[in-house]
Every structure is written in structure tokens, then in C-alpha cells.
Design an enzyme around this catalytic site. Sequence first.
Site, mmCIF file in Angstrom:
data_model
loop_
_atom_site.group_PDB
_atom_site.id
_atom_site.type_symbol
_atom_site.label_atom_id
_atom_site.label_comp_id
_atom_site.label_asym_id
_atom_site.label_seq_id
_atom_site.Cartn_x
_atom_site.Cartn_y
_atom_site.Cartn_z
ATOM 1 N N ASN A 89 17.576 24.174 42.002
ATOM 2 C CA ASN A 89 17.933 23.774 43.361
ATOM 3 C C ASN A 89 18.610 22.407 43.427
ATOM 4 O OD1 ASN A 89 17.557 23.453 46.430
ATOM 5 N ND2 ASN A 89 16.229 21.833 45.617
ATOM 6 N N TYR A 156 31.755 18.553 43.578
ATOM 7 C CA TYR A 156 30.723 19.454 44.101
ATOM 8 C C TYR A 156 31.231 20.893 44.109
ATOM 9 C CZ TYR A 156 26.967 21.140 47.174
ATOM 10 O OH TYR A 156 25.898 21.816 47.692
ATOM 11 N N ALA A 158 33.511 22.148 42.188
ATOM 12 C CA ALA A 158 33.631 22.594 40.795
ATOM 13 C C ALA A 158 32.269 22.964 40.216
ATOM 14 C CB ALA A 158 34.284 21.500 39.961
ATOM 15 N N ALA A 159 31.247 22.151 40.510
ATOM 16 C CA ALA A 159 29.909 22.441 39.993
ATOM 17 C C ALA A 159 29.380 23.757 40.543
ATOM 18 C CB ALA A 159 28.959 21.297 40.336
ATOM 19 N N LYS A 160 29.567 23.994 41.837
ATOM 20 C CA LYS A 160 29.048 25.224 42.435
ATOM 21 C C LYS A 160 29.849 26.450 41.994
ATOM 22 C CE LYS A 160 25.708 23.243 44.625
ATOM 23 N NZ LYS A 160 24.315 23.403 44.121
ATOM 24 N N ILE A 191 22.281 23.647 55.957
ATOM 25 C CA ILE A 191 20.900 23.211 56.160
ATOM 26 C C ILE A 191 20.877 21.749 56.576
ATOM 27 C CG2 ILE A 191 18.607 23.162 55.103
ATOM 28 C CD1 ILE A 191 19.785 24.944 52.849
#
Length: 252
Positions: A89, A156, A158-160, A191
Site C-alpha cells: 500500500n 508517481y 511511472a511507479a503506478k 481518497i
Amino acid sequence: MKQHLHIITGASRGLGHAVATALLQTQPPAAQHLLLISRQAPTLAVPDGATVEHWPADLADSLALADRLQQWLGALPGERYASATLINNAGVVSQLAPLSAVAGSDLVNALRVGLEAPTLLSAAFLRATEHWTVPRKLLLVSSGLGRRAMAGSASYCAAKAGMDHLARALALEEAAKPHGARVVSLAPGVIATDMQAQLRGADPTLFPDRERFVALQANGQLDSPAEAAAKLLRYLAKPGFGEQPVGDVRDA
């Protein structure tokens, strides 16, 4: 009673904390064994009978952590558990600006926490439990930004996106094994977390999508961490979990 083992990274706040809380509140305490990994110890109401452990760790330094996880899992008797689940997570957003304006150290941290750590921890989990015959699940908490690019947050995104493709490859590998794990990279929706506050507080001259995130909050379109955790756990419990390695709670 056999226990369900859940390993959760980024468990001290936000979605990770909400998932841990929901597991402790909705499942029989004696059936819960939680290993929580985060820099700060989470504040949780732990019911009698539940087993909860916390490892303080910086996910940006994940190689030693992955080795520790593999050794810890290798010493556990697999027959004690009814299931085993790793929920990757933890994630961070680097400075919200064009890639050329972001410091290299900031990019390194974002990519290590967002992609390197999930890859190494997933490998350790799968390696150490490969001989277990109980259901094993690997959930990677991804984002819609892994599937839709956004200016000002290249690391971010790219990481996901890497996490999504990691899930696709792992699903193929595990499907070829007798008791392979089920793997999903799951977008949890939008969220109300510290990350959303960071997006709303960005410099609009460097982060052109800032107003979209301001509008999401203003229009009441953000799930609370508790609401998002409930959706994630319902998705995790689906009989068909893992049939599609990339998913979104909003499509469930």
C-alpha cells in the site's frame, strides 16, 4: 482456529491504517495475524485474541526489509494459516512539478517506495510461501494515474504504471504453479488522505491539474479512508480475485 495472515505496508495512516482497522473490527480477533510495516507505529485498538506486529521501516530502503520478510515468513508454519495476503500500500508523491524541475533525490525516493519496494517485498512473499497450499493473495495498491498520465507527477505515474505491469507479469508466473498466488494491482479510487492534500496544495504553475483535485474535495467526491478500505477488502474477498490482474474498485 486458523489465522488469516495479512501483511500491510504504509499502515500508520491513510488507507493502510484503515485497512488494518477494518480487519480488526470485522473479523474474529483470534483469526487475525497482522504484520504492519511503516515508519511510525500505527495507533490501533487491538481486540483480545488478535495477533498484531509492527515493523518500523523506511520503504525507501527495502532490500534489507525484503530479506527480513522472507526469513520471517520462512520460519512460520504455513499450516497454521487459512490464507496469506500481502497488501503493498505504501507510496509517496515527489514534488509536484515537471520532471526536469524535481530533485534527483526526490525522484529516487518516490520510485523506491512506489515501485522498488513493492517488487522486492512481493518477491520475498512469493518465494517464502511458495510451498504453502493455502490461498495466497498479492494486492498492489495502484492508481488511475498508472493508466492515465498527468503532467507534474511523472514519477508517481511511472511507479503506478510499473506496478500494473508487474501484476500482469506475476499473474502469468503464478498461474503456471500448482498453488500459485492470485495477483491484482488495484486502483482504490480517490481518497481523502494526506496525498490529496498535497495535490490540492501544489503550485498551479507547476502542476496544471491542481484545480481538478480541489474540485473533487469541494464536490464531496473523496472517499474517507474507511470507505476506501471497505471497498478494497470487498474486492479482495471476491471469488474471482485475480482473474484480471489489473483492476479498479469503481468497476467492481
